[in-house]
Design an enzyme around this catalytic site. Structure first.
Site, short mmCIF file in Angstrom:
data_model
loop_
_atom_site.label_atom_id
_atom_site.label_comp_id
_atom_site.label_asym_id
_atom_site.label_seq_id
_atom_site.Cartn_x
_atom_site.Cartn_y
_atom_site.Cartn_z
N CYS A 1 52.23 36.70 16.64
CA CYS A 1 52.03 38.14 16.40
C CYS A 1 51.10 38.42 15.23
O CYS A 1 50.75 39.58 14.99
CB CYS A 1 53.38 38.81 16.16
SG CYS A 1 54.63 38.34 17.37
N HIS B 1 54.64 45.64 9.72
CA HIS B 1 54.76 44.90 10.97
C HIS B 1 55.92 45.48 11.78
O HIS B 1 55.78 45.70 12.99
CB HIS B 1 55.00 43.42 10.67
CG HIS B 1 55.12 42.56 11.88
ND1 HIS B 1 54.07 42.38 12.75
CD2 HIS B 1 56.16 41.83 12.38
CE1 HIS B 1 54.45 41.56 13.73
NE2 HIS B 1 55.71 41.23 13.54
N GLU C 1 61.45 42.72 6.06
CA GLU C 1 60.11 43.17 5.65
C GLU C 1 60.20 44.28 4.61
O GLU C 1 59.41 44.31 3.66
CB GLU C 1 59.30 43.65 6.85
CG GLU C 1 57.89 44.07 6.45
CD GLU C 1 57.04 44.58 7.60
OE1 GLU C 1 55.84 44.82 7.37
OE2 GLU C 1 57.58 44.73 8.71
N LYS D 1 54.44 50.46 15.76
CA LYS D 1 55.07 49.94 16.97
C LYS D 1 56.08 50.90 17.59
O LYS D 1 56.48 50.72 18.74
CB LYS D 1 55.73 48.59 16.68
CG LYS D 1 54.74 47.47 16.41
CD LYS D 1 55.43 46.13 16.21
CE LYS D 1 54.42 45.02 15.94
NZ LYS D 1 53.76 45.16 14.62
N HIS E 1 55.01 46.43 20.96
CA HIS E 1 54.53 45.24 20.26
C HIS E 1 53.45 44.57 21.10
O HIS E 1 53.73 44.00 22.15
CB HIS E 1 55.69 44.27 20.03
CG HIS E 1 55.39 43.18 19.06
ND1 HIS E 1 54.10 42.88 18.64
CD2 HIS E 1 56.19 42.29 18.42
CE1 HIS E 1 54.14 41.87 17.80
NE2 HIS E 1 55.40 41.50 17.65
N PHE F 1 55.93 34.56 15.04
CA PHE F 1 56.78 33.40 15.30
C PHE F 1 56.10 32.16 14.74
O PHE F 1 54.89 31.99 14.84
CB PHE F 1 56.99 33.22 16.80
CG PHE F 1 58.08 34.09 17.39
CD1 PHE F 1 58.72 35.06 16.65
CD2 PHE F 1 58.47 33.91 18.71
CE1 PHE F 1 59.72 35.85 17.19
CE2 PHE F 1 59.46 34.70 19.28
CZ PHE F 1 60.09 35.66 18.52
#
Length: 416
Positions: free
Chosen positions: A170, A310, A321, A339, A344, A403
């Protein structure tokens, strides 16, 4: 690295909110959602717990010639569409044998993707299994390879300074932009087409995310499913799309009187070294990435007036985050999360959200976080909700985490 300034002179996108940058930005400001029920032939074939996605607002078949579209994986299609818009937005024309706005040896491409063309891979395997090798396309490998999006853009624009394809889940789109910055600062290129692309809405990807319990199953209310920082969030919504920017040496851009949206003043790239899907519980990689971007830009945390988070809408990720932003920057910064409206976009997310960050800086207007109705009390930040907020910004930062523990922060300042 040299002291060359790197600026953004063009932007392009195709997303669940619109087929270009203008419609995507308008959608973010208007609080529209790009998420809806899955529309695909296979939707009823598989009993998946997730039946929603953030699908493109404009199908690539409406933008590309039929023959070309059939030769490209969907991920490659969206990259080409976004790159064409960005290229034209920068004031360039498509090169031919008689005219090239940028010397090929001084033009680079860095377009990242999380997975590339798995849909092509699966579909071609089904053809092989059911009908034999004669039905398998000879373009299978060029369509499925992760460097395909960048390669096709590079070929179309005759880029010869280097074509690169960062793959960091991502964070791929943001890392693509950071890689473009490095190409210019190192002297390898004067102009770089940079960004990210992804188009992998498919039963196998949805099933995998569902089994990992990372996606929302709010099937009865798709537009409210992606809820960054909200107490009622239950996972992200898989989307597709691409974002591309034109990075250019500032002196070159000024010499041709180009419109400059912003300066890419710095970036930070770190890795957690911790877990394949989860971020470090203390946020050490995320904090380090933000601090590295601030240091590279020669700024301090107090200068960062805005962060595009994010914030995928997962239970654990959003809280982590938020704590990292507070530790790296402080409580003063104004935060939003795209998002909620876009879903996403995986490898395309960092680039599209980078564009949203640039536009927030350029217009002095920060879009609200869609579906943020009850802010999680563990998220101790000033997050824009309800309506867009006006703000005079001297610096803005965009976060992308992937990831594998990949962390990328991009820092933008007003045009030099």
């Amino acid at each position: 690295m040299s002291n060359i300034d790197v600026v953004i002179t063009g932007m392009g996108a195709t997303t669940p909110l619109g087929g270009d940058v203008a419609s995507t930005w308008d959608g973010l400001l208007a609080g529209r959602s790009g998420i809806g029920p899955l529309v695909a032939d296979w939707t009823e074939q598989f009993d998946l717990p997730v039946k929603i996605a953030a699908q493109l607002a404009q199908d690539p078949s409406e933008r590309l010639p039929r023959v070309q579209a059939r030769r490209l994986d969907r991920c490659e299609q969206v990259a080409v569409i976004a790159a064409r818009e960005a290229w034209a937005d920068a004031g360039f024309t498509v090169p031919d044998d008689d005219h090239q706005d940028v010397e090929p040896e001084r033009l680079g491409v860095t377009i990242g993707t999380g997975v590339g063309g798995p849909v092509t891979l699966v579909n071609q395997f089904e053809l092989l299994r059911e009908h034999g090798i004669r039905k398998v396309s000879p373009l299978t490998v060029p369509m499925l390879m992760p460097n395909g999006p960048a390669a096709h853009v590079g070929i179309e624009l005759k880029a010869r300074a280097g074509v690169h394809s960062p793959a960091s889940a991502c964070a791929s789109g943001a890392e693509g932009i950071a890689a473009g910055y490095e190409m210019i600062r190192s002297g390898r290129a004067d102009v770089v087409v940079a960004g990210g692309a992804e188009a992998c809405i498919h039963p196998i990807t949805l099933a995998g995310f569902a089994q990992a319990r990372t996606v929302s199953t709010r099937n009865d209310d798709p537009t409210a499913a992606s809820r960054p920082f909200d107490s009622d969030r239950d996972g992200f919504v898989l989307g597709e799309g691409s974002g591309v920017v034109i990075l250019e040496r500032a002196d070159r851009a000024k010499a041709r009187n180009a419109r400059i949206y912003a300066t890419l003043a710095g970036f930070g790239i770190t890795s957690d070294g911790y877990h394949i899907t989860g971020n470090h519980p203390e946020g050490i990689g995320q904090i380090a990435a933000m601090r590295a971007a601030i240091t590279m830009a020669g700024l301090s945390a107090s200068d960062i007036g805005h962060v595009n988070a994010h914030a995928t809408s997962t239970v654990v990720g959003d809280i982590g985050e938020a704590a990292a932003i507070r530790a790296a920057i402080g409580e003063h910064t104004i935060v939003t999360a795209s998002k909620g409206a876009l879903g996403h976009l995986v490898g395309g997310a960092g680039a599209v959200e980078g564009i949203a960050t640039i536009l927030a800086l350029y217009h002095g207007l920060i879009p609200a976080t869609l579906n943020l109705q009850n802010q999680d009390p563990k998220v101790d930040l000033d997050i824009v909700a309800g309506e867009p907020r006006k703000a005079e910004l001297t610096a803005a930062l965009s976060n992308s985490f992937g990831f594998g523990g990949h962390n990328t922060a991009l820092l933008f300042t007003p045009a030099v």
